[in-house]
Write an enzyme that holds these catalytic residues in place. Structure first.
Site, PDB file in Angstrom:
ATOM      1  N   LYS A 194       7.568   6.530  10.247  1.00  0.00           N
ATOM      2  CA  LYS A 194       6.922   6.569   8.928  1.00  0.00           C
ATOM      3  C   LYS A 194       5.418   6.866   9.077  1.00  0.00           C
ATOM      4  O   LYS A 194       4.889   7.736   8.396  1.00  0.00           O
ATOM      5  CB  LYS A 194       7.154   5.217   8.246  1.00  0.00           C
ATOM      6  CG  LYS A 194       6.551   5.057   6.882  1.00  0.00           C
ATOM      7  CD  LYS A 194       7.224   3.919   6.139  1.00  0.00           C
ATOM      8  CE  LYS A 194       6.658   2.539   6.452  1.00  0.00           C
ATOM      9  NZ  LYS A 194       5.307   2.269   5.963  1.00  0.00           N
ATOM     10  N   SER A 195       4.750   6.132   9.949  1.00  0.00           N
ATOM     11  CA  SER A 195       3.295   6.310  10.102  1.00  0.00           C
ATOM     12  C   SER A 195       2.958   7.730  10.547  1.00  0.00           C
ATOM     13  O   SER A 195       2.011   8.346  10.066  1.00  0.00           O
ATOM     14  CB  SER A 195       2.746   5.337  11.158  1.00  0.00           C
ATOM     15  OG  SER A 195       2.793   4.029  10.677  1.00  0.00           O
ATOM     16  N   ARG A 197       0.926  10.956   8.458  1.00  0.00           N
ATOM     17  CA  ARG A 197      -0.247  11.649   9.013  1.00  0.00           C
ATOM     18  C   ARG A 197       0.018  13.132   9.203  1.00  0.00           C
ATOM     19  O   ARG A 197      -0.844  13.973   8.949  1.00  0.00           O
ATOM     20  CB  ARG A 197      -0.648  10.990  10.334  1.00  0.00           C
ATOM     21  CG  ARG A 197      -1.298   9.609  10.105  1.00  0.00           C
ATOM     22  CD  ARG A 197      -1.143   8.730  11.317  1.00  0.00           C
ATOM     23  NE  ARG A 197      -1.899   7.489  11.209  1.00  0.00           N
ATOM     24  CZ  ARG A 197      -1.492   6.398  10.547  1.00  0.00           C
ATOM     25  NH1 ARG A 197      -0.332   6.402   9.919  1.00  0.00           N
ATOM     26  NH2 ARG A 197      -2.232   5.306  10.512  1.00  0.00           N
ATOM     27  N   GLY A 201       1.061   1.722   0.882  1.00  0.00           N
ATOM     28  CA  GLY A 201      -0.342   1.469   1.221  1.00  0.00           C
ATOM     29  C   GLY A 201      -0.910   2.593   2.075  1.00  0.00           C
ATOM     30  O   GLY A 201      -2.078   2.976   1.935  1.00  0.00           O
ATOM     31  N   ARG A 218      -2.744  -4.940  -3.833  1.00  0.00           N
ATOM     32  CA  ARG A 218      -3.200  -4.974  -2.433  1.00  0.00           C
ATOM     33  C   ARG A 218      -4.668  -4.537  -2.343  1.00  0.00           C
ATOM     34  O   ARG A 218      -5.133  -3.723  -3.134  1.00  0.00           O
ATOM     35  CB  ARG A 218      -2.285  -4.080  -1.579  1.00  0.00           C
ATOM     36  CG  ARG A 218      -0.864  -4.637  -1.569  1.00  0.00           C
ATOM     37  CD  ARG A 218       0.072  -3.794  -0.746  1.00  0.00           C
ATOM     38  NE  ARG A 218      -0.302  -3.785   0.657  1.00  0.00           N
ATOM     39  CZ  ARG A 218       0.273  -2.999   1.561  1.00  0.00           C
ATOM     40  NH1 ARG A 218       1.223  -2.158   1.201  1.00  0.00           N
ATOM     41  NH2 ARG A 218      -0.119  -3.036   2.812  1.00  0.00           N
ATOM     42  N   SER A 256      -7.175  -2.674  10.784  1.00  0.00           N
ATOM     43  CA  SER A 256      -6.246  -1.941   9.934  1.00  0.00           C
ATOM     44  C   SER A 256      -6.271  -0.458  10.282  1.00  0.00           C
ATOM     45  O   SER A 256      -7.294   0.208  10.157  1.00  0.00           O
ATOM     46  CB  SER A 256      -6.630  -2.130   8.460  1.00  0.00           C
ATOM     47  OG  SER A 256      -6.006  -1.140   7.681  1.00  0.00           O
ATOM     48  N   GLN A 289      -4.798   1.750   8.652  1.00  0.00           N
ATOM     49  CA  GLN A 289      -4.923   2.526   7.412  1.00  0.00           C
ATOM     50  C   GLN A 289      -6.394   2.737   7.069  1.00  0.00           C
ATOM     51  O   GLN A 289      -6.799   3.830   6.682  1.00  0.00           O
ATOM     52  CB  GLN A 289      -4.195   1.808   6.277  1.00  0.00           C
ATOM     53  CG  GLN A 289      -2.693   1.765   6.510  1.00  0.00           C
ATOM     54  CD  GLN A 289      -1.943   0.984   5.449  1.00  0.00           C
ATOM     55  OE1 GLN A 289      -2.539   0.376   4.565  1.00  0.00           O
ATOM     56  NE2 GLN A 289      -0.635   0.995   5.534  1.00  0.00           N
ATOM     57  N   ASP A 306       3.983  -5.097  11.931  1.00  0.00           N
ATOM     58  CA  ASP A 306       5.148  -4.923  11.046  1.00  0.00           C
ATOM     59  C   ASP A 306       6.388  -5.666  11.545  1.00  0.00           C
ATOM     60  O   ASP A 306       7.390  -5.748  10.836  1.00  0.00           O
ATOM     61  CB  ASP A 306       5.465  -3.434  10.885  1.00  0.00           C
ATOM     62  CG  ASP A 306       4.370  -2.720  10.088  1.00  0.00           C
ATOM     63  OD1 ASP A 306       3.682  -3.384   9.296  1.00  0.00           O
ATOM     64  OD2 ASP A 306       4.204  -1.505  10.276  1.00  0.00           O
TER      65      ASP A 306
END
Ligand code: S3P
Length: 431
Positions: free
Chosen positions: A21-22, A26, A93, A121, A168, A170, A315
């Site tokens: 997913k990450s 990107r 997010g 959030r 983080s 993100q 996670d």
């Protein structure tokens, strides 16, 4: 959908996890702002990553599905079109925070919002540094929460020197993406020890990004080249099946999985808990190593997870609670207060999950402790829309005779749409 998960015959075999997913987020975003077409093979094409794709489409980026992935017509670093309507990051997010870095100082009006979870959030952590760079961003409660509004007319972004107060990826990525369009080199320091996919991908695209004195230094670029890349399997999704095999299993072999060390903290802790794990790196694409993971179950013992380890398994913490219920001795996680601002307050949700199964867990402001092994009873867990709690509860079902029922399991599609298929293929039962 409220399925019951059990595994009377144990969980094991051979399997390929869904795409990461990450890395998909990107790859989609960098392809969108590159100056020539890109091909991304095996992207995650549901849930959160679809939110990213739809937002980028609203900004004028064209995607064409192909037999093995997607082709992206990048519009360049400054080429987004002003969208006709507000953008919806839904539950994601990563979409909201990374896209904020790309939207800052673009000279177009964009409103970015999300679902009931995402609008609660914290967004001040990206809004504040992006404003420092000269971006004009408004948002609910002075920019602490979405909806966010990116307002034109701010001019070029200034370089930034910023120390991250929370680890983080993100936030780090959002600033790195904005820094590509700054008028000079930026420095990002502080808590930078989170997953490093953005750094790897940017370097693979020729961006000068160095680590100096525990900080990242990144130079701006005029443009980014298009690229061809494969998305590896998601080790965070694979972790659910690893955990199922550990609580009640047989040998499990995982192929085509991302093995980036900044994502493998859970596997390291599983080793400390007694699992025998072999990781073999076999290929690399987009700067990311991929390979196989062999899991040999063994009797589990409790382990302590220190605050410094948390970013590399952020996670997977719900799964550590599940493993702790089946391990001998105490399993304790501290320094994880970030879990309070995930898709749900995950520490509270972990405690509720354990309670629903008749177990006991001590909860702290920044973590939990669980003594095992515990006698659990079949129960119903309501993850309240949090995909990782839903799948962690399903994994607990593998070790509870009589199984665990998960209310609203559909929320798992955000990161792992075929979880039920894979759980069954590896020996689990879903009714
Ligand atoms: C992600 C980073 C992590 C993680 C999330 C995905 C990313 O969040 O929990 O699932 O792709 O960068 P934080 O960066 O907020 O810790």
């Amino acid at each position: 959908m409220d399925p019951t998960f059990r595994a009377p015959r144990g969980v094991g075999g051979t399997y390929v996890p869904p795409p990461d997913k990450s890395i998909t987020h990107r790859a989609l975003m960098l392809a969108a702002v590159s100056s020539s077409p890109s091909r991304i093979r095996r992207p995650l094409s549901t849930g959160d990553c679809n939110s990213t794709r739809r937002c980028l489409e609203s900004l004028g980026v064209r995607f064409t599905d192909t037999a093995d992935g997607v082709e992206v017509q990048g519009v360049g670093l400054r080429g987004f079109a002003e969208p006709l309507r507000p953008l919806d990051a839904e539950n994601s997010g990563t979409t909201m925070r990374l896209l904020s870095g790309l939207l800052a100082g673009q000279g177009i009006l964009v409103v970015l919002s999300g679902d009931d979870s995402l609008v609660r959030r914290p967004m001040g952590r990206v809004v504040e540094p992006l404003r420092e760079m000269g971006a004009h961003i408004e948002g609910r409660e002075s920019g602490r929460f979405a909806p966010l509004c990116f307002i034109p007319g701010a001019g070029d972004l200034r370089p930034i020197s910023w120390d991250l107060p929370v680890a983080s990826a993100q936030v780090k990525s959002s600033l790195l993406l904005a820094a590509l369009r700054a008028t000079g080199a930026s420095r990002i320091g502080g808590k930078i020890g989170s997953r490093d996919h953005t750094e790897r991908m940017l370097r693979a695209l020729g961006v000068r990004l160095d680590r100096q004195d525990s900080s990242l230094r990144v130079d701006p670029v005029k443009s980014l080249p298009g690229f061809d890349g494969d998305v590896p399997g998601d080790v965070s999704s694979a972790a659910f099946l690893v955990a199922a095999a550990l609580v009640n299993g047989r040998k499990l072999t995982i192929h085509g999985c991302g093995v980036n060390p900044t994502r493998c903290g859970f596997l390291e802790v599983a080793r400390r808990m007694g699992a025998s794990l072999d990781i073999a790196e076999e290929s690399s694409s987009l700067g990311e190593p991929a390979g196989s993971i062999m899991v040999h179950p063994a009797a589990l013992r409790g382990a302590t997870v220190a605050a410094v380890e948390v970013p590399e398994l952020i996670d997977e913490i719900p799964l550590l609670a599940v493993l702790g219920l089946f391990a001998h001795g105490r399993t304790e996680v501290r320094g994880a207060s970030e879990l309070r601002v995930k898709e749900s307050d995950r520490l509270t949700m972990i405690a509720r999950m354990v309670e629903c199964l008749g177990g006991k867990l001590e909860i702290f402001e920044d973590g939990f402790a669980v003594d095992g092994p515990q006698e659990l009873r079949p129960g119903v867990v309501d993850p309240q829309g949090d995909h990782r709690i839903a799948m962690a509860a399903a994994v607990a079902g593998a070790g509870v005779p009589g199984g665990v029922k998960v209310a609203g399991f559909d929320c798992s599609r955000v990161s792992y749409p075929d979880f039920i298929r894979d759980f069954i293929a590896l020996g689990g039962e879903v009714a």
